[in-house]
Design a protein around this motif. Structure first.
Motif, PDB file in Angstrom:
ATOM      1  N   UNK A  16       0.715  -1.117   0.160  1.00 53.54           N
ATOM      2  CA  UNK A  16      -0.063  -0.183   0.103  1.00 53.54           C
ATOM      3  C   UNK A  16       1.288   1.842   0.275  1.00 53.54           C
ATOM      4  N   UNK A  17       0.541   2.378  -0.747  1.00 57.12           N
ATOM      5  CA  UNK A  17       1.730   3.445  -0.708  1.00 57.12           C
ATOM      6  C   UNK A  17       1.829   3.787   0.794  1.00 57.12           C
ATOM      7  N   UNK A  18       2.753   4.668   1.029  1.00 56.43           N
ATOM      8  CA  UNK A  18       2.629   5.040   2.143  1.00 56.43           C
ATOM      9  C   UNK A  18       3.632   4.073   3.065  1.00 56.43           C
ATOM     10  N   UNK A  19       3.072   2.690   3.057  1.00 55.89           N
ATOM     11  CA  UNK A  19       4.020   1.412   3.758  1.00 55.89           C
ATOM     12  C   UNK A  19       4.752   1.660   4.063  1.00 55.89           C
ATOM     13  N   UNK A  20       5.383   1.434   5.445  1.00 54.25           N
ATOM     14  CA  UNK A  20       6.266   1.723   6.169  1.00 54.25           C
ATOM     15  C   UNK A  20       7.016  -0.292   6.436  1.00 54.25           C
ATOM     16  N   UNK A  21       8.532  -0.654   5.425  1.00 57.59           N
ATOM     17  CA  UNK A  21       8.129  -1.983   6.233  1.00 57.59           C
ATOM     18  C   UNK A  21       9.577  -2.095   6.942  1.00 57.59           C
ATOM     19  N   UNK A  22       9.765  -2.401   8.140  1.00 56.41           N
ATOM     20  CA  UNK A  22      10.889  -2.533   9.212  1.00 56.41           C
ATOM     21  C   UNK A  22      11.256  -3.927   8.593  1.00 56.41           C
ATOM     22  N   UNK A 102      34.348  -2.440   8.963  1.00 55.01           N
ATOM     23  CA  UNK A 102      34.085  -3.465   9.499  1.00 55.01           C
ATOM     24  C   UNK A 102      33.591  -3.133  11.077  1.00 55.01           C
ATOM     25  N   UNK A 103      32.331  -3.368  11.542  1.00 57.43           N
ATOM     26  CA  UNK A 103      31.907  -3.143  12.892  1.00 57.43           C
ATOM     27  C   UNK A 103      30.840  -2.712  13.073  1.00 57.43           C
ATOM     28  N   UNK A 104      30.399  -1.950  11.718  1.00 56.46           N
ATOM     29  CA  UNK A 104      29.292  -1.521  11.452  1.00 56.46           C
ATOM     30  C   UNK A 104      28.230  -2.360  11.465  1.00 56.46           C
ATOM     31  N   UNK A 105      26.654  -2.284  11.955  1.00 56.54           N
ATOM     32  CA  UNK A 105      26.042  -2.567  11.838  1.00 56.54           C
ATOM     33  C   UNK A 105      24.625  -2.502  10.598  1.00 56.54           C
ATOM     34  N   UNK A 106      24.352  -2.832   9.979  1.00 57.23           N
ATOM     35  CA  UNK A 106      23.582  -2.193   9.004  1.00 57.23           C
ATOM     36  C   UNK A 106      22.142  -2.705   9.259  1.00 57.23           C
ATOM     37  N   UNK A 107      21.039  -1.779   9.415  1.00 55.41           N
ATOM     38  CA  UNK A 107      19.406  -2.736   9.838  1.00 55.41           C
ATOM     39  C   UNK A 107      19.273  -1.435   8.282  1.00 55.41           C
ATOM     40  N   UNK A 108      17.843  -2.182   7.732  1.00 53.14           N
ATOM     41  CA  UNK A 108      17.198  -0.995   6.501  1.00 53.14           C
ATOM     42  C   UNK A 108      15.566  -0.846   6.995  1.00 53.14           C
ATOM     43  N   UNK A 109      15.232  -0.352   6.583  1.00 55.17           N
ATOM     44  CA  UNK A 109      13.404   0.181   6.665  1.00 55.17           C
ATOM     45  C   UNK A 109      13.242   0.526   4.789  1.00 55.17           C
ATOM     46  N   UNK A 110      12.152   0.109   4.322  1.00 58.42           N
ATOM     47  CA  UNK A 110      11.962   0.707   3.526  1.00 58.42           C
ATOM     48  C   UNK A 110      10.761   1.006   3.268  1.00 58.42           C
ATOM     49  N   UNK A 111      10.382   2.564   2.143  1.00 60.56           N
ATOM     50  CA  UNK A 111       8.604   3.151   2.190  1.00 60.56           C
ATOM     51  C   UNK A 111       8.304   2.732   0.893  1.00 60.56           C
ATOM     52  N   UNK A 112       7.187   2.202   0.929  1.00 67.94           N
ATOM     53  CA  UNK A 112       6.804   2.238  -0.231  1.00 67.94           C
ATOM     54  C   UNK A 112       5.855   3.753  -1.066  1.00 67.94           C
ATOM     55  N   UNK A 113       6.348   3.964  -1.800  1.00 66.87           N
ATOM     56  CA  UNK A 113       6.526   5.379  -2.913  1.00 66.87           C
ATOM     57  C   UNK A 113       5.977   5.242  -3.463  1.00 66.87           C
ATOM     58  N   UNK A 114       5.179   3.786  -4.516  1.00 66.95           N
ATOM     59  CA  UNK A 114       4.898   3.708  -6.114  1.00 66.95           C
ATOM     60  C   UNK A 114       4.461   3.209  -6.134  1.00 66.95           C
ATOM     61  N   UNK A 115       2.810   2.633  -7.069  1.00 60.94           N
ATOM     62  CA  UNK A 115       2.156   1.670  -7.197  1.00 60.94           C
ATOM     63  C   UNK A 115       2.096   1.176  -8.577  1.00 60.94           C
ATOM     64  N   UNK A 116       1.925   0.257  -9.543  1.00 59.96           N
ATOM     65  CA  UNK A 116       1.470   0.710 -10.904  1.00 59.96           C
ATOM     66  C   UNK A 116       0.985  -0.742 -11.274  1.00 59.96           C
ATOM     67  N   UNK A 127       7.445   0.432  -6.484  1.00 58.83           N
ATOM     68  CA  UNK A 127       8.241   1.423  -5.825  1.00 58.83           C
ATOM     69  C   UNK A 127       8.654   1.656  -4.540  1.00 58.83           C
ATOM     70  N   UNK A 128       9.989   1.721  -3.946  1.00 53.26           N
ATOM     71  CA  UNK A 128      10.318   1.676  -2.890  1.00 53.26           C
ATOM     72  C   UNK A 128      11.572   2.393  -2.342  1.00 53.26           C
ATOM     73  N   UNK A 129      11.542   3.698  -1.645  1.00 57.06           N
ATOM     74  CA  UNK A 129      12.916   3.945  -1.624  1.00 57.06           C
ATOM     75  C   UNK A 129      13.296   3.383   0.637  1.00 57.06           C
ATOM     76  N   UNK A 130      14.619   2.819   0.087  1.00 59.86           N
ATOM     77  CA  UNK A 130      15.284   1.865   0.941  1.00 59.86           C
ATOM     78  C   UNK A 130      16.023   2.776   1.958  1.00 59.86           C
ATOM     79  N   UNK A 131      16.343   3.241   3.603  1.00 65.19           N
ATOM     80  CA  UNK A 131      17.172   3.619   4.095  1.00 65.19           C
ATOM     81  C   UNK A 131      17.706   2.574   4.560  1.00 65.19           C
ATOM     82  N   UNK A 132      19.307   2.647   4.696  1.00 63.70           N
ATOM     83  CA  UNK A 132      20.389   1.640   5.694  1.00 63.70           C
ATOM     84  C   UNK A 132      20.875   3.070   6.484  1.00 63.70           C
ATOM     85  N   UNK A 133      20.936   1.879   7.612  1.00 69.04           N
ATOM     86  CA  UNK A 133      21.305   2.914   9.273  1.00 69.04           C
ATOM     87  C   UNK A 133      22.219   2.113  10.013  1.00 69.04           C
TER      88      UNK A 133
END
Length: 346
Positions: A16-22, A102-116, A127-133
């Motif tokens: 769904x548009x705007x959905x955020x997935x951790x 090395x030693x960094x721990x990455x985790x990712x979340x994505x937001x749904x920004x488009x559907x067709x 379409x998703x926008x993903x961010x790794x922190x």
């Protein structure tokens, strides 16, 4: 048989548009990742290869290749975004904000920004926008991508079409240069080539000469290393042709490693402007690469400039370095068309 506890992955109608997935399973980068990356890809860039070289250009912590962070962060998204994908279609607005060490721990979340939904009614594009922190909550990298996903039920109603507007290129002023980076005392002998920013001309094409033949064992090992679970890379029953599809990121890393010959001083990837996996690749294909200089940016940091490069991977060597035919379609044999910014000495 109960399937209530297992995850079949999301289908098109589950988004769904705007959905955020951790995304699950944060992952700590180790020196083992550096070693395995070098075992899988013929990469020879001095900065991720030598802690001493990295320190000499102002990076006291020794970063791994940018694409290690990219693959790990991308792999996190696969079980939720592209487990049921037909194909990963493209990338945009990818920026590397911090070197991954090395030693960094990455985790990712994505937001749904488009559907067709596609006209066939059986698949759709997400379409998703993903961010790794990292472990400090700082953004290491972020990107947008779009992927074609199967529908679970062809009769499910189509969502409202929303196609996001994405920038064609990350502007030079938006590139993030690692803190402290300084190429004024750059050791060209250690790097392997003398060519600096001024030695490249916009429009110039560089044939990277060398080729690597793909094997199933290597691409599956790489894809498992990034915890990418997409069925098409491992399971011969997941595709009608009975072949394992090579993960597109494997082709990106292979082409980037091959580009060392001619672009040895393109030490750091700062951004990926656009990327298309033009054609599928399979074990037995021999991958070659060539690059075209698209743009240049000057004076981003002491001694530091940037080259905007088109990196093209091909099945077999294309000495003519032809990207598109006269009808504007991609030339036969093109596997990857990647547009990125790299930081180079001025």
């Amino acid at each position: 048989m109960s399937h209530s506890k297992t995850n079949p992955g999301n289908f098109f109608e589950d988004f769904t548009l705007g959905q955020v997935i951790e995304h699950a399973t944060p992952r700590t980068i180790t020196e083992g990742d550096r070693a395995l990356y070098g075992a899988i890809y013929p990469s020879r860039f001095a900065l991720p290869s030598s802690a001493e070289f990295a320190a000499s250009v102002g990076l006291s912590a020794h970063p791994v290749e940018e694409l290690i962070g990219f693959h790990v962060a991308f792999g996190k998204t696969v079980p939720d975004v592209s487990l049921n994908a037909v194909a990963n279609l493209g990338y945009a607005e990818c920026r590397f904000h911090l070197p991954v060490v090395p030693g960094d721990t990455l985790r990712t979340r994505s937001e749904v920004i488009g559907l067709k939904e596609n006209s066939n009614g059986r698949t759709g594009v997400v379409w998703v926008r993903s961010t790794a922190t990292n472990q400090r909550g700082e953004t290491a990298l972020d990107w947008a991508r779009w992927v074609m996903v199967h529908k679970r039920d062809a009769e499910a109603p189509a969502p409202e079409t929303v196609v996001p507007e994405l920038a064609a290129v990350v502007e030079p002023g938006a590139l993030v240069v690692p803190a402290g980076l300084d190429f004024t005392q750059y050791d060209a002998a250690a790097a392997g080539e003398p060519h600096r920013l001024g030695d490249y001309e916009v429009g110039e094409k560089i044939d990277h000469v060398d080729g690597v033949t793909l094997t199933d064992a290597e691409h599956m090992m790489a894809t498992r290393l990034w915890q990418n679970t997409a069925k098409v890379h491992f399971n011969t029953q997941a595709r009608p042709d009975g072949k394992r599809l090579v993960y597109g990121g494997h082709i990106i890393s292979l082409a980037r490693a091959l580009s060392f010959n001619g672009l040895a001083n393109a030490q750091l990837i700062a951004a990926i402007n656009a990327g298309s996996h033009v054609a599928p690749a399979f074990a037995g294909d021999t991958v070659h690469a060539w690059s075209e200089v698209l743009d240049k940016a000057d004076d981003l940091a002491p001694g530091v400039g940037a080259l905007r490069l088109r990196l093209v991977a091909t099945r077999g060597r294309d000495e003519s370095m032809t990207l598109r035919r006269e009808d504007k379609k991609y030339a036969e044999g093109v596997l990857l068309d990647l547009d990125y910014w790299a930081l180079v000495p001025r």
